[in-house]
Each structure stands twice: as C-alpha cells, then as structure tokens.
Write a protein that holds these residues in place. Structure first.
Motif, PDB file in Angstrom:
ATOM      1  N   LEU A   1      -9.299 -11.000  11.257  1.00 49.57           N
ATOM      2  CA  LEU A   1     -10.573 -10.507  12.103  1.00 49.57           C
ATOM      3  C   LEU A   1     -11.834 -10.349  11.147  1.00 49.57           C
ATOM      4  CD1 LEU A   1      -8.606  -8.371  14.659  1.00 49.57           C
ATOM      5  CD2 LEU A   1      -9.622 -10.774  14.916  1.00 49.57           C
ATOM      6  N   THR A   2     -13.126 -10.141  11.697  1.00 46.25           N
ATOM      7  CA  THR A   2     -14.029  -9.471  10.872  1.00 46.25           C
ATOM      8  C   THR A   2     -14.672  -8.552  11.596  1.00 46.25           C
ATOM      9  OG1 THR A   2     -16.107  -9.908   9.703  1.00 46.25           O
ATOM     10  CG2 THR A   2     -15.643 -11.117  11.726  1.00 46.25           C
ATOM     11  N   TYR A   3     -15.086  -7.434  10.990  1.00 41.43           N
ATOM     12  CA  TYR A   3     -16.022  -6.419  11.576  1.00 41.43           C
ATOM     13  C   TYR A   3     -17.179  -6.521  11.144  1.00 41.43           C
ATOM     14  CZ  TYR A   3     -17.765  -1.528  12.603  1.00 41.43           C
ATOM     15  OH  TYR A   3     -18.497  -0.650  13.287  1.00 41.43           O
ATOM     16  N   LYS A   4     -18.327  -6.980  11.665  1.00 39.84           N
ATOM     17  CA  LYS A   4     -19.580  -7.381  11.541  1.00 39.84           C
ATOM     18  C   LYS A   4     -20.822  -6.793  12.522  1.00 39.84           C
ATOM     19  CE  LYS A   4     -22.636 -11.354  10.364  1.00 39.84           C
ATOM     20  NZ  LYS A   4     -22.538 -13.054  10.255  1.00 39.84           N
ATOM     21  N   ASN A   5     -21.698  -6.024  11.589  1.00 37.80           N
ATOM     22  CA  ASN A   5     -22.584  -5.499  12.245  1.00 37.80           C
ATOM     23  C   ASN A   5     -23.803  -5.564  11.212  1.00 37.80           C
ATOM     24  OD1 ASN A   5     -22.966  -3.101  10.584  1.00 37.80           O
ATOM     25  ND2 ASN A   5     -21.920  -1.844  12.302  1.00 37.80           N
TER      26      ASN A   5
END
Length: 278
Positions: free
Chosen positions: A196-200
């Motif tokens: 998974l990736t956390y992206k903002n």
C-alpha cells in the motif's frame, strides 16, 4: 415464466429423452440465476439419484458462474468504485450465498475499534501505527505463509474467518478500513508482492501489510526492484485501480487452482480475467 412452470421444467431434468433434457437445460439457462433455488430444492428431493444430482450441480454451477461474470462486467463498466463489492463478487465464486453486507459489517467492526483510538491531527506514521495495533494485535491478522497458494487466501470471508491471508487480501481489508478513516491509502502493484501507499501532496510512503504494516520508502522499493533484476516502472511506485486489484486476485486464483490441478476452475478464472482485461 411462472414459478409453477419453472418447477415443471425442473422435474423434466431426469426425463429419459435426451432431447427433452437438453431443451429443458437450455430453457433453464435462459431463465438464469432466478432458477437456482428451485434447482437446489429439486436436488434435495432426489437424494437417491446421484446421476440427477450431479446434473443439477453442474447446471447450478454454470448458472452461478454466468451470474458472476455478468456482475463483474457490470461492476467494471460502472466505474469499479466499490472495491469491496468487487472482492465480494469473486468470493461468491466459491461461496455463492455470501452476503455483501456481512463483509461490510466485518470492515465496520474493525474500523470502529481503530476510530476509538484515532485522531486526525496525528502524523500519518502515528495514524498507521494505531491501525497496525488494532489490525495485527487486537484482531490477530497474520500472513498465511504455510498455505500461501490456498484459494481461501483470496476469499475475503475466509480471510476474516481465519485471520490469515496473502499480501493482496490483507492489503484490501487494511485499505478499506484506512479509507473509511479518511486516509489517502491505495494499492501498489509490485512484482511478486502487493503493498500500500499513503500519498497526499505533502508526503508519500509505503506500507507492507504482509509484514505487520511495516512502513518503508521509495528507496526501499527501488532496492527491491534491483534485487529482482527488473527495470523500474512508474506502476511500481504509484497507486493502482480497484480493477487492477481484482485482476491481480484473479491471477492469484489461477495459480491457486493450477497448484491443485483444477483445470476447470483455472479455465473459468482465465475467462473472467480476459473479460475484465479487455
């Protein structure tokens, strides 16, 4: 067609005339999934006729398979927004009576326990640590390394029940909870591993759910790709779609059924994958 007429058709499945039986099967296939409960009743009423029961079982399977392909194509063509719905459809391949709402409730139960400890003003790493604590310590989700290729690893109802799964099924559950919390988390299609990736706009990092939610960086992915002797691709670092996820689960199921030499199911999974990939 009235229910009484359908019942009359079903009773003709054991007719001595092969042409009659073939005509009846054709008619029942035309009716579709609505005839399945009547076929199941007829199966129960003929416990001493194994030949007829096998014929009914095959017909029910074909009807359920056709219903699955129709649902998945509709899901794809409508924008495939609801990942849980897509995963539920795949699970109905082996568990046709599975309720979508039962899966939603399982997600909601874990979400609520995380929400009790969660705060929006925490650093993203701390938010992930809270999610990890509930997911891995309270609910005891673990990687199924012993039976990695079991088809059950791709069926969310079985993952919830056994608390074991493969990388993508664990990631799906984890991600659905995270999204309910408002976290910008998506799947990433790495070779031989799903993460998974956390992206903002301010931050991006990665989460290995198969390794108890380990947080890692883009540089770690780059090193992983080098170790695999592969050329870097943008897809190895960026979010994938819900359709990508469902297609990868189908590929996992193909491998799972190949491992047990279930040729029929391999063929059916390959057909569905082809339909969704077109």
């Amino acid at each position: 067609m009235k229910e009484s007429e359908i019942k009359a058709l079903v009773t003709l499945l054991d007719d001595d005339d092969l042409e009659v039986v073939q005509h009846v099967e054709k008619q029942l296939r035309t009716i579709g999934g609505a005839v399945i409960p009547l076929l199941e009743d007829h199966w129960q009423e003929n416990g001493l006729n194994p030949v007829l029961q096998k014929k009914i079982e095959d017909l029910i399977h074909d009807l359920q398979y056709n219903l699955l392909t129709t649902r998945l194509l509709e899901w794809k063509n409508s924008g495939h927004q609801d990942l849980l719905e897509g995963m539920w459809m795949l699970a109905t391949y082996q568990y046709p009576d599975l309720s979508l709402e039962k899966l939603r409730q399982s997600i909601n139960d874990i979400y609520f326990d995380v929400w009790l400890e969660f705060r929006d003003d925490l650093h993203p790493h701390d938010q992930i640590r809270i999610l990890n604590q509930v997911f891995f310590e309270k609910y005891k989700f673990v990687p199924n390394t012993k039976n990695f290729h079991s088809p059950a690893n791709s069926m969310l109802n079985q993952v919830f029940e056994q608390k074991k799964g493969n990388p993508i099924s664990l990631c799906v559950i984890y991600m659905l909870i995270a999204r309910r919390l408002g976290l910008p988390i998506s799947g990433v299609n790495l070779p031989s591993l799903f993460v998974l990736t956390y992206k903002n706009p301010q931050i991006q990092f990665y989460i290995n759910v198969f390794n108890r939610g380990l947080i890692f960086s883009k540089a770690d992915i780059t090193n992983y790709i080098k170790q695999m002797h592969l050329l870097p691709q943008d897809s190895f670092f960026q979010p994938c779609t819900n359709l990508d996820i469902v297609c990868r689960v189908l590929r996992n199921l193909i491998v799972s059924f190949e491992k047990v030499s279930d040729v029929e199911r391999v063929h059916e999974m390959e057909n569905i994958l082809k339909l969704l990939s077109e």
